[in-house]
Design a protein around this motif. Structure first.
Motif, PDB file in Angstrom:
ATOM      1  N   THR A 165       0.812  -1.225   0.000  1.00 23.86           N
ATOM      2  CA  THR A 165       0.000   0.000   0.000  1.00 23.86           C
ATOM      3  C   THR A 165       0.843   1.272   0.000  1.00 23.86           C
ATOM      4  OG1 THR A 165      -0.193  -0.212   2.414  1.00 23.86           O
ATOM      5  CG2 THR A 165      -2.002  -1.079   1.085  1.00 23.86           C
ATOM      6  N   ARG A 169      -0.887   3.545  -4.315  1.00 23.33           N
ATOM      7  CA  ARG A 169      -1.695   4.597  -3.711  1.00 23.33           C
ATOM      8  C   ARG A 169      -1.947   5.653  -4.769  1.00 23.33           C
ATOM      9  NH1 ARG A 169       0.258   5.565   1.108  1.00 23.33           N
ATOM     10  NH2 ARG A 169      -1.046   7.418   1.332  1.00 23.33           N
ATOM     11  N   ALA A 283      -6.445  -0.099  -3.835  1.00 21.72           N
ATOM     12  CA  ALA A 283      -5.465   0.640  -3.035  1.00 21.72           C
ATOM     13  C   ALA A 283      -5.191   2.020  -3.630  1.00 21.72           C
ATOM     14  CB  ALA A 283      -4.163  -0.155  -2.920  1.00 21.72           C
ATOM     15  N   CYS A 284      -5.359   2.142  -4.952  1.00 21.13           N
ATOM     16  CA  CYS A 284      -5.194   3.434  -5.624  1.00 21.13           C
ATOM     17  C   CYS A 284      -6.494   4.243  -5.664  1.00 21.13           C
ATOM     18  CB  CYS A 284      -4.665   3.224  -7.049  1.00 21.13           C
ATOM     19  SG  CYS A 284      -2.975   2.604  -7.123  1.00 21.13           S
ATOM     20  N   GLU A 285      -7.495   3.785  -4.908  1.00 26.38           N
ATOM     21  CA  GLU A 285      -8.771   4.495  -4.735  1.00 26.38           C
ATOM     22  C   GLU A 285      -9.555   4.637  -6.032  1.00 26.38           C
ATOM     23  OE1 GLU A 285      -8.522   7.973  -2.133  1.00 26.38           O
ATOM     24  OE2 GLU A 285      -6.491   7.363  -1.568  1.00 26.38           O
ATOM     25  N   ARG A 338      -9.810   1.650  -0.602  1.00 22.16           N
ATOM     26  CA  ARG A 338      -8.461   1.638  -0.030  1.00 22.16           C
ATOM     27  C   ARG A 338      -8.494   1.177   1.428  1.00 22.16           C
ATOM     28  NH1 ARG A 338      -3.232   2.954  -0.751  1.00 22.16           N
ATOM     29  NH2 ARG A 338      -2.095   3.498   1.131  1.00 22.16           N
TER      30      ARG A 338
END
Length: 367
Positions: A165, A169, A283-285, A338
């Motif tokens: 993470t 991100r 995780a990268c939204e 995330r």
């Protein structure tokens, strides 16, 4: 500990990424790590130079005996405390090596709910007693392994993959740079798909869905990856009259940046084990649209759009819904995605679980 990973190859894929991330994490914790890969080139490499990487040079099945003794020589000299193998060919080879090499702990990791033919399952079952434990990456994949008689239920565990993470991100600067590189206009949406161009990823499903889209805003589709179906898929895009919509990016080493550039991430697979790239997009939204195959449902939960495999009309509808979200709605969904990864699928948690297995614990919480 001295840990030796044995894997079929180091091309771009979920299993390969896990091995690289595990190797780097274990080095940072003070362990010694070597990676032996059977075939191809090392497209993925650890960031720590102290990880030993050894290619075995397999080019055909006739290389088996030479590679067997090459691996044996290395392991005899290296004296690993743990050998951790990944993917079918490496798993079977590692088990057979135990006939002639002292391996204190041997772990065999499968990475899919579809490990191949019944002959492969027979090979797994026949050599099951040679490994200490088999693992798979999702509850669905583990159950599939059991149902197909690959091993006994008491000799397999589910251990989810882990996402770095810190690396995966959202980055607004990377987003702007990639969108500029790809010439995506400010008022245009970008759909991203990542994965090998092979049957498992079912890109015809995605391309057909794209041909059915009636989005209100202009959009482009960026496909990251390469594979045996590249030419066939390009021809299909032409036949569907969407070739002007598709950007074929090939293999990239800046996946977090490309994901940051996306408005919607799509996984159109027919089958998966864990769906690592789904968790990376989360995780990268990013807003995720994915097919319900393998462990993807476990990963995505209620923070994205989940639709049945091989249903391009439903896939198109879900993509349109995702593209229609307001900036606020997309941001809220991305934040929740995330958080889900941080709480359940982080690399740090995965490393702790693997070390527990290496040290002999048999009861390990997969999440």
């Amino acid at each position: 500990m001295r840990i030796a990973f044995l894997i079929t190859g180091l091309g771009v894929g979920g299993a390969e990424r896990l091995v690289i991330d595990l190797a780097d994490s274990l080095i940072e914790l003070g362990h010694q790590v070597a990676i032996l890969y059977l075939t191809g080139t090392a497209d993925l490499k650890p960031k720590h130079s102290s990880v030993r990487i050894i290619g075995m040079g397999v080019r055909s099945p006739y290389d088996f005996f030479a590679v067997y003794f090459r691996c044996r020589r290395f392991l005899v000299k290296y004296k690993p405390h743990v050998v951790h193998s990944h993917l079918f060919h490496a798993n079977i080879l590692a088990r057979l090596l135990r006939w002639s090499v002292d391996i204190p702990k041997l772990i065999s990791s499968a990475h899919n709910n579809n490990e191949g033919s019944r002959w492969r399952m027979f090979a797994y079952r026949l050599t099951d007693r040679l490994t200490d434990i088999t693992t798979n990456v999702s509850e669905v994949a583990t159950q599939s392994f059991i149902d197909r008689n690959g091993c006994r239920p008491d000799r397999i565990r589910t251990l989810h993959n882990g996402i770095n993470t810190r690396r995966f991100r959202f980055d607004s600067i990377s987003r702007d740079l990639i969108r500029k590189e790809l010439r995506i206009s400010p008022n245009s949406k970008l759909i991203v798909a990542v994965g090998r161009l092979n049957a498992a990823k079912d890109y015809p499903n995605l391309l057909t869905a794209i041909s059915l889209l009636r989005a209100s805003n202009p959009f482009q589709v960026a496909i990251v990856g390469d594979g045996p179906l590249r030419s066939e898929l390009k021809r299909l895009a032409v036949a569907l009259k969407i070739s002007n919509k598709i950007l074929w990016l090939g293999v990239r080493d800046d996946i977090p940046a490309v994901l940051s550039a996306a408005d919607v991430f799509v996984l159109s697979s027919a089958w998966e084990g864990f769906g690592l790239v789904v968790a990376e997009a989360m995780a990268c939204e990013r807003v995720v649209v994915a097919t319900d195959c393998g462990g993807v449902k476990e990963v995505l939960g209620d923070v994205g759009y989940l639709i049945p495999p091989k249903q391009p009309s439903l896939l198109a509808s879900a993509i349109m819904s995702a593209l229609s979200l307001s900036e606020f709605e997309a941001g809220l969904l991305g934040t929740r995605a995330r958080k889900r990864v941080e709480e359940s699928y982080s690399l740090q948690q995965a490393v702790r679980r693997w070390i527990a297995i290496y040290e002999g614990q048999t009861s390990v919480d997969p999440a």
